[in-house]
Scaffold this motif. Structure first.
Motif, PDB file in Angstrom:
ATOM      1  N   GLU A  75       2.285  12.734  -0.368  1.00 39.82           N
ATOM      2  CA  GLU A  75       2.242  12.907  -1.822  1.00 39.82           C
ATOM      3  C   GLU A  75       0.970  12.277  -2.383  1.00 39.82           C
ATOM      4  O   GLU A  75       0.410  11.343  -1.794  1.00 39.82           O
ATOM      5  CB  GLU A  75       3.493  12.290  -2.469  1.00 39.82           C
ATOM      6  N   GLY A  76       0.520  12.823  -3.515  1.00 35.83           N
ATOM      7  CA  GLY A  76      -0.721  12.316  -4.112  1.00 35.83           C
ATOM      8  C   GLY A  76      -0.784  12.673  -5.579  1.00 35.83           C
ATOM      9  O   GLY A  76       0.176  13.229  -6.130  1.00 35.83           O
ATOM     10  N   PRO A  77      -1.907  12.362  -6.207  1.00 35.37           N
ATOM     11  CA  PRO A  77      -2.025  12.702  -7.630  1.00 35.37           C
ATOM     12  C   PRO A  77      -2.144  14.210  -7.843  1.00 35.37           C
ATOM     13  O   PRO A  77      -1.644  14.746  -8.832  1.00 35.37           O
ATOM     14  CB  PRO A  77      -3.313  11.997  -8.072  1.00 35.37           C
ATOM     15  N   SER A  78      -2.791  14.910  -6.915  1.00 35.69           N
ATOM     16  CA  SER A  78      -3.006  16.354  -7.040  1.00 35.69           C
ATOM     17  C   SER A  78      -2.752  16.996  -5.683  1.00 35.69           C
ATOM     18  O   SER A  78      -2.847  16.340  -4.643  1.00 35.69           O
ATOM     19  CB  SER A  78      -4.449  16.638  -7.477  1.00 35.69           C
ATOM     20  N   ALA A  79      -2.450  18.288  -5.718  1.00 41.01           N
ATOM     21  CA  ALA A  79      -2.063  18.978  -4.474  1.00 41.01           C
ATOM     22  C   ALA A  79      -3.297  19.462  -3.702  1.00 41.01           C
ATOM     23  O   ALA A  79      -3.479  20.657  -3.480  1.00 41.01           O
ATOM     24  CB  ALA A  79      -1.136  20.138  -4.809  1.00 41.01           C
ATOM     25  N   GLU A  80      -4.140  18.511  -3.316  1.00 43.27           N
ATOM     26  CA  GLU A  80      -5.352  18.873  -2.569  1.00 43.27           C
ATOM     27  C   GLU A  80      -5.451  17.992  -1.328  1.00 43.27           C
ATOM     28  O   GLU A  80      -5.396  16.762  -1.431  1.00 43.27           O
ATOM     29  CB  GLU A  80      -6.594  18.640  -3.444  1.00 43.27           C
ATOM     30  N   ALA A  81      -5.650  18.646  -0.183  1.00 43.96           N
ATOM     31  CA  ALA A  81      -5.760  17.903   1.081  1.00 43.96           C
ATOM     32  C   ALA A  81      -7.109  17.189   1.153  1.00 43.96           C
ATOM     33  O   ALA A  81      -8.074  17.600   0.493  1.00 43.96           O
ATOM     34  CB  ALA A  81      -5.604  18.852   2.258  1.00 43.96           C
ATOM     35  N   PHE A  82      -7.182  16.148   1.959  1.00 42.25           N
ATOM     36  CA  PHE A  82      -8.443  15.417   2.142  1.00 42.25           C
ATOM     37  C   PHE A  82      -9.514  16.377   2.656  1.00 42.25           C
ATOM     38  O   PHE A  82     -10.607  16.464   2.126  1.00 42.25           O
ATOM     39  CB  PHE A  82      -8.219  14.254   3.129  1.00 42.25           C
ATOM     40  N   THR A  83      -9.161  17.092   3.702  1.00 45.31           N
ATOM     41  CA  THR A  83     -10.021  18.160   4.219  1.00 45.31           C
ATOM     42  C   THR A  83      -9.205  18.941   5.237  1.00 45.31           C
ATOM     43  O   THR A  83      -8.009  18.682   5.415  1.00 45.31           O
ATOM     44  CB  THR A  83     -11.335  17.592   4.821  1.00 45.31           C
ATOM     45  N   SER A 133       0.808  -1.206   0.000  1.00 42.63           N
ATOM     46  CA  SER A 133       0.000   0.000   0.000  1.00 42.63           C
ATOM     47  C   SER A 133       0.844   1.261   0.000  1.00 42.63           C
ATOM     48  O   SER A 133       1.997   1.260   0.459  1.00 42.63           O
ATOM     49  CB  SER A 133      -0.868  -0.046   1.272  1.00 42.63           C
ATOM     50  N   HIS A 134       0.260   2.326  -0.494  1.00 38.66           N
ATOM     51  CA  HIS A 134       0.820   3.672  -0.327  1.00 38.66           C
ATOM     52  C   HIS A 134      -0.360   4.549   0.063  1.00 38.66           C
ATOM     53  O   HIS A 134      -1.376   4.584  -0.635  1.00 38.66           O
ATOM     54  CB  HIS A 134       1.459   4.143  -1.635  1.00 38.66           C
ATOM     55  N   ALA A 135      -0.209   5.248   1.179  1.00 46.13           N
ATOM     56  CA  ALA A 135      -1.357   5.974   1.741  1.00 46.13           C
ATOM     57  C   ALA A 135      -1.700   7.261   0.997  1.00 46.13           C
ATOM     58  O   ALA A 135      -2.755   7.863   1.237  1.00 46.13           O
ATOM     59  CB  ALA A 135      -1.089   6.288   3.213  1.00 46.13           C
ATOM     60  N   GLY A 136      -0.793   7.727   0.108  1.00 45.88           N
ATOM     61  CA  GLY A 136      -1.076   8.948  -0.638  1.00 45.88           C
ATOM     62  C   GLY A 136      -1.319  10.134   0.287  1.00 45.88           C
ATOM     63  O   GLY A 136      -0.617  10.311   1.295  1.00 45.88           O
ATOM     64  N   ARG A 137      -2.362  10.912  -0.022  1.00 50.89           N
ATOM     65  CA  ARG A 137      -2.599  12.129   0.766  1.00 50.89           C
ATOM     66  C   ARG A 137      -3.159  11.816   2.154  1.00 50.89           C
ATOM     67  O   ARG A 137      -3.294  12.712   2.976  1.00 50.89           O
ATOM     68  CB  ARG A 137      -3.550  13.063   0.014  1.00 50.89           C
ATOM     69  N   LYS A 138      -3.515  10.554   2.384  1.00 46.20           N
ATOM     70  CA  LYS A 138      -4.031  10.178   3.700  1.00 46.20           C
ATOM     71  C   LYS A 138      -2.927   9.633   4.622  1.00 46.20           C
ATOM     72  O   LYS A 138      -3.206   9.003   5.629  1.00 46.20           O
ATOM     73  CB  LYS A 138      -5.180   9.171   3.554  1.00 46.20           C
ATOM     74  N   GLY A 139      -1.663   9.923   4.245  1.00 51.15           N
ATOM     75  CA  GLY A 139      -0.553   9.523   5.110  1.00 51.15           C
ATOM     76  C   GLY A 139      -0.339  10.530   6.226  1.00 51.15           C
ATOM     77  O   GLY A 139      -0.999  11.580   6.291  1.00 51.15           O
ATOM     78  N   SER A 140       0.606  10.206   7.109  1.00 47.97           N
ATOM     79  CA  SER A 140       0.952  11.075   8.244  1.00 47.97           C
ATOM     80  C   SER A 140      -0.271  11.392   9.105  1.00 47.97           C
ATOM     81  O   SER A 140      -0.462  12.522   9.545  1.00 47.97           O
ATOM     82  CB  SER A 140       1.607  12.374   7.750  1.00 47.97           C
TER      83      SER A 140
END
Ligand SMILES: Cc1cc2nc3c(=O)[nH]c(=O)nc-3n(C[C@H](O)[C@H](O)[C@H](O)COP(=O)(O)O)c2cc1C
Length: 386
Positions: free
Chosen positions: A133-141, A103-110
């Protein structure tokens, strides 16, 4: 009539003795990605559960790809050595196939371990947090980190990390790999139009959004021995307006099958806030597996609140799914498959040191519990309430 749930199934070269699968379950109990004594007992207890396969938790392919600082990883020699030692021990008393979910947690890491969420989602640098890191520079919330959008070099690196972790998984002795492409983590973030707003060849329509996850799956397939199966946990529904739906899952599953993926598990949700959940109840995602199996002609595993052996049996017997993943119920009752086998009239043989655990061997059991025991030959016996 013999149980369908307890019929064997073959995934590539791997024969599973039955279709009860231990779902990947994050334990948030590792140190720098390295498995701890907790993992030893966790895997050890599942290894004598009688399930057909145990898939170890979401395991990060890099430190940045961890969900929390306590997540399991497979990116260092120390990570590899600890898992190798656990498998070596388990192999002395159990032949249950063991898999690992990469797995890679993407923007839901840390983020924090599930039992620390009252402190807020994000882990600050001062507590061991990191840039995600993620596909786009947008936070989950709000309160979550804003990811760095992966560029071409970043994509190549992440793919390499999956390949390196795959080779390590093989060396550890894992029998199969499941790729995590669901629950809002990196590969799901690429697939979903809610989280992928790229303008290059890895965004846009579904074909573009699936491209990176498919490249990763192909790279994992190529790096893993030919006789060992791989599966992918995918998304049946984002449950957010404008998100992925079940037709997208069918298209993704077909493409995965084409590159040699042996099964898919359609799960759902958690990629973006604002989910509109349907009525959640036992087997609420079975229809995902049913449609994907029918329309993509791929072997499927289903998951989600399947607690009752007879219900699990009915799902497999009716051909809606080929395998049943059990999560919370098997943490509660790690002998779930023994009890399910008994309930379905199958004979189960406990490991020798536990052979006398069967109720027919318990002095006074009938009097205390008000039951009559019909003893089978070996196995768990059958208890029927008067
Ligand atoms: C403690 C816990 C940890 C989990 N960790 C993972 C994970 O590592 N990977 C994953 O794909 N799903 C994970 N899940 C989801 C489960 O695998 C499963 O899909 C979900 O719990 C629904 O199945 P159940 O109703 O049988 O528990 C986790 C769920 C729980 C409760």
């Amino acid at each position: 009539m013999p149980s369908h749930l307890f019929a064997p199934i073959n995934l590539r070269g791997l024969e599973l003795k039955n279709r009860v699968i231990i779902s990947p379950l994050c334990q948030f109990s590792a140190l720098d990605g390295t498995a701890s004594p907790w993992h030893k007992q966790h895997v050890g207890s599942f290894a004598i559960s009688g399930a057909g396969l145990c898939i170890l938790e979401a395991t990060a392919v890099s430190a940045v790809g961890r969900i929390s600082p306590q997540c399991l990883g497979l990116y260092s020699d120390a990570n590899e050595a600890a898992l190798t030692a656990i498998i070596r021990d388990v192999r002395t008393y159990s032949d249950m196939p063991l898999g690992i979910q990469l797995s890679h947690a993407g923007r839901k890491g840390s983020t924090r371990a599930s039992w620390e969420l009252h402190k807020g989602h994000g882990v600050p640098d001062s507590e061991g947090g990191w840039d995600v890191e993620g596909p786009s520079a947008e936070a989950f919330t709000e309160g979550w980190r804003r990811p760095l959008a992966l560029d071409d070099a970043g994509l190549a690196r992440v793919k390499r990390e999956f390949v390196d972790a795959t080779r390590r998984a093989d060396r550890c002795g894992f029998d199969m790999i499941e790729i995590h492409a669901a629950h809002g983590y990196l590969l799901h973030e690429f697939c979903s139009p809610l989280t992928n707003h790229r303008n290059d060849g890895y965004g846009g329509d579904l074909a573009g959004r699936m491209r990176f996850p498919l490249e990763v799956a192909r790279a994992v397939r190529d790096a893993f021995p030919k006789h060992k199966p791989i599966g992918v946990r995918i998304t049946g529904e984002d449950f957010v307006d404008g998100g992925l739906n079940l037709d997208d899952a069918v298209v993704f599953a077909r493409a995965l099958k084409e590159i040699g993926v042996d099964y898919v598990t359609p799960s759902a949700g958690n990629v973006a806030p604002g989910m509109k959940l349907p009525k959640i109840g036992p087997g609420y995602m079975v229809h995902f597996a049913e449609k994907v199996k029918r329309e993509a002609a791929v072997t499927t595993m289903t998951v989600g609140m399947i607690y009752e052996p007879r219900f699990a049996e009915e799902i497999v017997a009716s051909g809606k799914a080929d395998m049943i993943a059990i999560g919370r119920a098997i943490m509660d009752d790690p002998r779930w498959p023994w009890h399910a086998a008994t309930a379905l009239g199958e004979r189960f043989v406990a490991p020798n040191p536990y052979a006398r655990s069967a109720p027919q061997h318990w002095p006074g059991y009938a009097a205390v519990h008000g039951v009559t025991l019909k003893t089978g030959e070996g196995g768990m016996g059958h208890a029927t309430r008067e």
